[in-house]
Design an enzyme around this catalytic site. Sequence first.
Site, PDB file in Angstrom:
ATOM      1  CB  THR A 172      -0.861  -0.022   1.276  1.00 47.71           C
ATOM      2  OG1 THR A 172      -0.042   0.428   2.392  1.00 47.71           O
ATOM      3  CG2 THR A 172      -1.608  -1.226   1.688  1.00 47.71           C
ATOM      4  CG  ASP A 173      -0.182   4.932  -1.767  1.00 49.56           C
ATOM      5  OD1 ASP A 173       0.478   4.106  -2.561  1.00 49.56           O
ATOM      6  OD2 ASP A 173      -1.442   5.514  -2.090  1.00 49.56           O
ATOM      7  CB  CYS A 174       0.570   3.906   4.722  1.00 46.03           C
ATOM      8  SG  CYS A 174      -0.722   2.776   4.388  1.00 46.03           S
ATOM      9  CE1 TYR A 175       2.297  -0.415   8.338  1.00 46.83           C
ATOM     10  CE2 TYR A 175       0.053   0.249   7.740  1.00 46.83           C
ATOM     11  CZ  TYR A 175       1.074   0.045   8.470  1.00 46.83           C
ATOM     12  OH  TYR A 175       0.844   0.709   9.993  1.00 46.83           O
TER      13      TYR A 175
END
Lengths: 138, 402
Positions: B142-145
């Site tokens: 994901t964008d954050c992970y």
Amino acid sequence: MKESSIRIVLTLPKETWDNPVICKLIKDYDLVVNILRAEILPKMEGSAVLELKGTSDKLQKAINFLKSINVKIRPLELDIIREDEKCVHCGACIAPCPTNAFHLNAETFRVEFDKLKCVGCGHCIAACPTRIIYSPDF
Amino acid sequence: MKKKFAVNKTYEEINEKIKKGDAVIVTAEEMINIVDEIGIVKAAEEVDVVTTGTFGAMCSSGAFLNVGHTKPKMKMEEIYLNEVSVYGGLAAVDLYIGATALPENDPRNEVYPGKFEYGGAHVIEELIAGEDIELEAYAYGTDCYPRREIRKTININNIRDATLFNPRNCYQNYNVAVNRSSRTIYTYMGVLKPNFSNATYSSAGQLSPLLNDPYFETIGIGTRIFLGGGIGYIAFQGTQHAPFGIGRTVKGQPKSGSGTIMTVGDMKQMSTEFIRAASIVGYGVSLFVGIGIPIPVLNERIAYYTSVKDSEILAPVYDYSSDYPSGEVIEPIAYVNYEQLRKGVIEIKEKKVPASPLSSYYKAREIAEILKEWIKEGKFDVSKPAETLPAPESEVKIEREY
């Protein structure tokens, strides 16, 4: 001539896997053979625990025959080993043991292993949940 | 005049005595003779806490781990520990490993009976032993992970959290298993030979925690307990907690499974002496869990409960070849008591049947003794539950008018 019986652990080389070794012990050496445990798989080294009964002369000849086909033989005594200090004394080995070699001490509730009663059948090995009972042969 | 107890102690009074070193602590085994000799009222006056213990295979066990963030960060979805599949449907690096989980390549019962050499319980035991565990995880990114894959070694000493959390432990009572069929069967109750040739049982009987507080008058949410060698707690009633509408013997003990508890504790305190993996032939992997619960003797009725002995506790005998697996409600073949079971022979249909245990009375005793020492040393006191567990009202009426 006097009859006697011996309990032995055999390690059969892979070349003998399709030879009727037991049959020869019975027919050629006139022995009573009681198979306590055997694991013979195609093209693999096999193992067996046998009780052989017959005259000492014939027993000796049978042993010589086994040695001649490169079967390794040793007495049964040291067969089953329990790592006592790791035992949790749950009792799962008691029921599968046919000779009551494992029993619950009524005072301490530790599961005791009487090696003199053990016939080396190995049923306890699979039954032990913590896998602390084993044999070098199985 | 209202009926009441002759002895009325509070948790606070008992803890005050523990703090001063004046408390009298005995095991549930010792309590039997004390009550026999001096009666329940005197016993309740003199004894402050009764310690109990049990050590058996409890399948409904597992652990929450937080394995620490990676660089770059990752929201682990598909996770394996030593090739055992674990549950990753939680936040980024949280996971739950169940005791009975197996590696994908385990042959199960394809070669019958399966050996089940390794599973979640073994990972839990090895973690507690301080051994390194291989972590393998995948994510969709994901964008954050952003990270999608990792392989690394974890160890209980370098992960953030390791919490044992067992949804159902410590069954109040348990079945005795037999096999009426004509072939050997392999069950979670061990190897059962055909035609009622053996029986297995799994309870610490007179030492078992929940049998010593049959109506859950002192054991509840928040009760501090011995769990796997460390200090743990009761989180809630266990799954399948069912103490209502069942047959009971004279001191209130249920004649069937009945109550259960959900337990939680820090794995970093635990020891492989009291948490051990179990490979049960033909069945699967399970976890031996050691649990001890202190029972505060608040009044003479609790003294009465805790004086229960093996000969007074009945267990139902069930056939595990057809009756148990059918799922139907079937009456037990018989009831037997734990004194007979522990002597090693029970009688079923006029046949003498050898009986052997699957839970360790030896370890149960050890746990009750350790708990006694902990309380004597003042490192452990009794906790008043935030809520007691759901249970019927006691049918043991020994209150009097004073």
